[in-house]
Enzyme design. Structure first.
Site, short mmCIF file in Angstrom:
data_model
loop_
_atom_site.label_atom_id
_atom_site.label_comp_id
_atom_site.label_asym_id
_atom_site.label_seq_id
_atom_site.Cartn_x
_atom_site.Cartn_y
_atom_site.Cartn_z
N LYS A 9 2.27 -4.46 -6.92
CA LYS A 9 3.58 -4.24 -7.54
C LYS A 9 4.30 -5.58 -7.77
O LYS A 9 3.92 -6.60 -7.18
CB LYS A 9 4.43 -3.35 -6.62
CG LYS A 9 3.85 -1.96 -6.40
CD LYS A 9 4.79 -1.13 -5.53
CE LYS A 9 4.28 0.29 -5.34
NZ LYS A 9 5.26 1.14 -4.64
N TYR A 49 4.30 8.36 -11.61
CA TYR A 49 5.22 8.83 -10.57
C TYR A 49 5.86 10.16 -10.97
O TYR A 49 7.05 10.37 -10.70
CB TYR A 49 6.28 7.76 -10.29
CG TYR A 49 5.74 6.56 -9.53
CD1 TYR A 49 5.03 6.72 -8.34
CD2 TYR A 49 5.96 5.26 -9.97
CE1 TYR A 49 4.53 5.63 -7.63
CE2 TYR A 49 5.47 4.16 -9.27
CZ TYR A 49 4.76 4.36 -8.10
OH TYR A 49 4.27 3.27 -7.39
N PHE A 57 16.69 8.31 -7.36
CA PHE A 57 16.34 6.89 -7.34
C PHE A 57 15.24 6.54 -8.34
O PHE A 57 14.74 5.41 -8.35
CB PHE A 57 15.91 6.46 -5.93
CG PHE A 57 14.80 7.28 -5.33
CD1 PHE A 57 13.47 7.03 -5.62
CD2 PHE A 57 15.10 8.34 -4.47
CE1 PHE A 57 12.45 7.79 -5.07
CE2 PHE A 57 14.08 9.12 -3.92
CZ PHE A 57 12.75 8.84 -4.22
N ARG A 85 -5.73 3.50 1.93
CA ARG A 85 -4.44 4.08 2.34
C ARG A 85 -4.08 3.66 3.77
O ARG A 85 -2.93 3.34 4.07
CB ARG A 85 -4.49 5.61 2.26
CG ARG A 85 -4.35 6.17 0.87
CD ARG A 85 -2.97 6.00 0.27
NE ARG A 85 -1.99 6.94 0.78
CZ ARG A 85 -0.83 7.20 0.19
NH1 ARG A 85 -0.49 6.56 -0.94
NH2 ARG A 85 0.02 8.05 0.70
N ASN A 112 7.54 -2.18 -1.73
CA ASN A 112 6.54 -2.06 -0.66
C ASN A 112 5.15 -2.57 -1.07
O ASN A 112 4.13 -2.06 -0.63
CB ASN A 112 6.51 -0.63 -0.12
CG ASN A 112 6.21 0.39 -1.19
OD1 ASN A 112 5.92 0.02 -2.32
ND2 ASN A 112 6.26 1.67 -0.85
N HIS A 115 0.69 -0.07 -4.51
CA HIS A 115 0.41 1.36 -4.62
C HIS A 115 -1.07 1.56 -4.31
O HIS A 115 -1.90 0.74 -4.69
CB HIS A 115 0.69 1.87 -6.04
CG HIS A 115 0.06 3.21 -6.30
ND1 HIS A 115 0.66 4.38 -5.91
CD2 HIS A 115 -1.14 3.56 -6.86
CE1 HIS A 115 -0.14 5.40 -6.24
NE2 HIS A 115 -1.24 4.92 -6.80
N GLU A 126 -5.78 8.46 -11.70
CA GLU A 126 -5.10 7.16 -11.78
C GLU A 126 -6.02 6.07 -12.35
O GLU A 126 -5.57 5.22 -13.13
CB GLU A 126 -4.59 6.77 -10.39
CG GLU A 126 -3.44 7.68 -9.94
CD GLU A 126 -2.94 7.39 -8.53
OE1 GLU A 126 -3.47 6.48 -7.87
OE2 GLU A 126 -2.01 8.11 -8.11
P1 ADP Z 1 3.47 6.04 -1.59
O1 ADP Z 1 3.63 4.86 -2.51
O2 ADP Z 1 3.45 5.63 -0.13
O3 ADP Z 1 2.30 6.93 -1.97
P2 ADP Z 1 5.42 7.95 -2.79
O4 ADP Z 1 4.38 8.47 -3.72
O5 ADP Z 1 6.24 8.94 -2.02
O6 ADP Z 1 4.81 6.94 -1.70
O7 ADP Z 1 6.45 7.06 -3.60
C1 ADP Z 1 6.02 6.22 -4.62
C2 ADP Z 1 6.84 4.95 -4.62
O8 ADP Z 1 8.20 5.26 -4.99
C3 ADP Z 1 6.94 4.27 -3.26
O9 ADP Z 1 5.81 3.46 -2.98
C4 ADP Z 1 8.22 3.48 -3.42
O10 ADP Z 1 7.98 2.25 -4.11
C5 ADP Z 1 9.07 4.40 -4.27
N1 ADP Z 1 9.95 5.22 -3.44
C6 ADP Z 1 9.61 6.30 -2.71
N2 ADP Z 1 10.68 6.83 -2.07
C7 ADP Z 1 11.74 6.03 -2.42
C8 ADP Z 1 13.14 6.01 -2.09
N3 ADP Z 1 13.69 6.95 -1.29
N4 ADP Z 1 13.90 5.04 -2.62
C9 ADP Z 1 13.38 4.11 -3.44
N5 ADP Z 1 12.07 4.06 -3.79
C10 ADP Z 1 11.26 5.01 -3.28
#
Ligand code: ADP
Length: 153
Positions: A9, A49, A57, A85, A112, A115, A126
């Protein structure tokens, strides 16, 4: 062998963490089957997403994921989806375990670092979303015989 999709990212690119994170995957024994840099747009992010489009958000995810180019990658290995993962850690960097990529490099739920596909079904969709077949390469690393025992591959 499984294949999984990883996105470095803008938080990884902008913090200069690309090499360090990629090193973790290489030292684990995963094969880099495909890799390229690209700019994501709203269309592909709404697909990628889709489960978060209705969240308040979501616009922050769009801003965050378009802040710079990203690096998309296909990693290959035995059980690669679960392995990557586990290496990634939980979504919120503040809760992610030390030793995971998010646990070691992130303090944020949003910013974070990477992905990683969460299931075999998601990985297939994907990979096809971000890569054409000719962009994924079928080769073995020279150290394959030391990464796996003979009955594992
Ligand atoms: P992951 O990336 O761990 O599979 P998710 O699919 O739930 O998690 O979410 C996708 C991405 O959306 C996250 O990696 C993060 O960057 C963003 N995200 C998720 N929840 C939030 C939140 N509450 N506020 C801001 N960004 C979020």
């Amino acid at each position: 062998m499984q294949q999984t999709l990883v996105i470095f990212k803008p938080s990884a690119i902008g913090r200069g963490l690309t090499g360090r994170v990629l090193s973790r995957f290489e030292q684990k024994g995963l094969v880099i089957a495909g890799m390229k840099m690209m700019l994501l747009d709203e269309k592909i992010l709404r697909e990628h997403y889709a489960h978060l489009v209705s969240k308040p958000f979501f616009h922050e995810i769009l801003d965050s994921m378009t802040a710079s180019p990203v690096i998309v990658m296909v990693l290959r290995g035995v059980d690669a989806i679960e392995v990557v993962r586990l290496m990634t850690g939980s979504t919120n960097g503040r809760n992610a375990l030390p030793g995971t990529i998010r646990g070691d490099f992130a303090m944020s739920n949003q910013e974070n670092i990477i992905h990683a596909s969460s299931s075999p079904e998601d990985a297939e969709v994907e990979i096809n979303r971000f890569f054409k077949p000719g962009e994924i390469f079928d080769y073995s690393r020279a150290d394959r015989g030391f990464v796996y025992g003979p009955s594992e591959i």
